[in-house]
Design a protein around this motif. Structure first.
Motif, PDB file in Angstrom:
ATOM      1  N   UNK A 188     -12.335  29.470  11.579  1.00 51.02           N
ATOM      2  CA  UNK A 188     -13.695  29.589  11.048  1.00 51.02           C
ATOM      3  C   UNK A 188     -13.794  30.768  10.080  1.00 51.02           C
ATOM      4  N   UNK A 189     -13.184  31.883  10.454  1.00 53.34           N
ATOM      5  CA  UNK A 189     -13.259  33.085   9.614  1.00 53.34           C
ATOM      6  C   UNK A 189     -12.635  32.840   8.242  1.00 53.34           C
ATOM      7  N   UNK A 190     -11.612  32.026   8.194  1.00 53.31           N
ATOM      8  CA  UNK A 190     -10.977  31.716   6.907  1.00 53.31           C
ATOM      9  C   UNK A 190     -11.950  31.039   5.945  1.00 53.31           C
ATOM     10  N   UNK A 191     -12.973  30.371   6.475  1.00 51.78           N
ATOM     11  CA  UNK A 191     -13.977  29.698   5.638  1.00 51.78           C
ATOM     12  C   UNK A 191     -15.286  30.482   5.588  1.00 51.78           C
ATOM     13  N   UNK A 203     -11.766  20.681   7.239  1.00 54.53           N
ATOM     14  CA  UNK A 203     -11.344  19.902   6.063  1.00 54.53           C
ATOM     15  C   UNK A 203     -12.068  18.563   5.992  1.00 54.53           C
ATOM     16  N   UNK A 204     -12.504  18.060   7.150  1.00 54.21           N
ATOM     17  CA  UNK A 204     -13.251  16.794   7.174  1.00 54.21           C
ATOM     18  C   UNK A 204     -14.730  17.005   6.840  1.00 54.21           C
ATOM     19  N   UNK A 205     -15.111  18.251   6.568  1.00 53.71           N
ATOM     20  CA  UNK A 205     -16.479  18.534   6.139  1.00 53.71           C
ATOM     21  C   UNK A 205     -17.392  19.082   7.219  1.00 53.71           C
ATOM     22  N   UNK A 206     -16.865  19.338   8.412  1.00 58.20           N
ATOM     23  CA  UNK A 206     -17.694  19.851   9.497  1.00 58.20           C
ATOM     24  C   UNK A 206     -17.787  21.375   9.422  1.00 58.20           C
ATOM     25  N   UNK A 237     -19.006  18.248  15.365  1.00 56.72           N
ATOM     26  CA  UNK A 237     -17.613  18.156  15.793  1.00 56.72           C
ATOM     27  C   UNK A 237     -17.391  19.115  16.956  1.00 56.72           C
ATOM     28  N   UNK A 238     -16.390  18.819  17.756  1.00 59.83           N
ATOM     29  CA  UNK A 238     -16.043  19.647  18.911  1.00 59.83           C
ATOM     30  C   UNK A 238     -14.549  19.934  18.885  1.00 59.83           C
TER      31      UNK A 238
END
Length: 342
Positions: free
Chosen positions: A212-215, A183-186, A250-251
């Motif tokens: 991740x799969x949702x996006x 949601x923060x763009x990463x 991001x991590x």
């Protein structure tokens, strides 16, 4: 209570002696170090101990007939992790309200050490056990192996073992923490986790993949670092990630030790003159020391380890009360929440 719990009887030293074809005194001497006992006789005695599942009773002489020890054995995987210190305090809090004390042991994520520690606890006549499992096998934790001593598993479960278990919502929490980064763009998000054999490591990776799969994204193998069991290993893994030609922005870290490893590496790079803008955002499953002082955005998948310990103790005490529960084993999954630390 799982069917059959508390019904099995622990073998006596006389039964071990008969099985080995020696005297009870020889068994006692062997278990006390083997002084004046021939090596071949020691081997016979130790074989009988293993075959019968005998646990040496370290405190029986101090107990009057019918008297209980009042002890609960608590086995954790990392005594140096403040998370497990708080967990143990939660167990102790509930145990103390019921007039019991805890004895605490550390397995170091070593199944062999876990087996020995559990055996030591049984030898000290604990009334019950709370265990954070260190492996995938539960053969040494069956009701027969424990002599009927009630067991509660905490944080991790074991396939095929009928025992009360209290877990966190690992999958949902990891998915929520990863979604916060998305949601923060990463989109280039790395994963730092512990060994694949660790129950929570698998579940939290599952949540990461799900988010991740949702996006419409899949994990990049180059950005997945697993098997870090301590801060130093996590710091090294973070260094590898940030040294890539295309490092993550991001991590997601699967536990607090990995998160502190990220903190160490970020701080090292900033001291060396790296730009703050080049440092990755972080989502951490578990709060960690100094999270609020991180120079980069931090999201925490938060929960209360002390409450996890309290719930484990409540499940155990239900099996130890004046009228012990005989209900089937319970599996409790406690909620987590995603919060922003900075």
């Amino acid at each position: 209570m799982p069917e059959g719990q508390r019904k099995s009887k622990q073998p006596t030293i006389r039964e071990v002696a008969a099985h080995a074809g020696v005297s009870p005194m020889t068994v006692s001497r062997t278990l006390s170090g083997g002084v004046y006992v021939r090596p071949d006789v020691q081997e016979r005695v130790l074989r009988a101990v293993r075959e019968l599942g005998y646990h040496r009773n370290e405190i029986a002489r101090s107990l009057r007939p019918g008297q209980s020890s009042g002890l609960i054995g608590v086995a954790i995987t990392n005594l140096g992790n403040p998370y497990y210190g708080n967990f143990a305090l939660g167990v102790e809090e509930v145990a103390a309200r019921h007039g019991r004390r805890i004895i605490l042991g550390n397995t170091g994520e070593d199944p062999a050490r876990e087996r020995q520690l559990v055996s030591d606890f049984i030898g000290r006549q604990v009334e019950g056990l709370v265990l954070v499992p260190s492996g995938r096998s539960g053969e040494h934790l069956s009701s027969d192996e424990l002599g009927g001593v009630p067991l509660v598993l905490a944080s991790r479960s074991l396939d095929g073992l009928d025992a009360d278990t209290v877990l966190l919502d690992d999958v949902g929490g990891a998915a929520g923490g990863t979604r916060a980064l998305l949601d923060a763009g990463h989109t280039r998000i790395a994963f730092l986790g512990n060994a694949r054999s660790v129950f929570t490591g698998e579940r939290r990776f599952e949540g990461f993949v799900r988010a991740l799969a949702e996006r419409g994204l899949v994990p990049d193998d180059a950005l997945v670092e697993r098997d870090q069991q301590d801060v130093a290993a996590a710091e090294t893994a973070t260094r590898r990630l940030l040294d890539l030609d295309h490092p993550p922005t991001a991590i997601f870290s699967a536990n607090n030790r990995n998160s502190i490893g990220v903190l160490h590496e970020v701080a090292r790079r900033l001291r060396s003159g790296a730009a703050l803008e080049a440092m990755p955002a972080l989502a951490s499953f578990d709060a960690f020391e100094l999270a609020g002082l991180m120079p980069v955005p931090v999201t925490i998948v938060d929960h209360d380890p002390r409450e996890l310990g309290r719930e484990a103790a409540r499940l155990l005490l239900a099996r130890l009360g004046p009228e012990p529960s005989v209900e089937p084993s319970r599996r409790v999954e406690m909620p987590v929440r995603v919060v922003t630390a900075t």
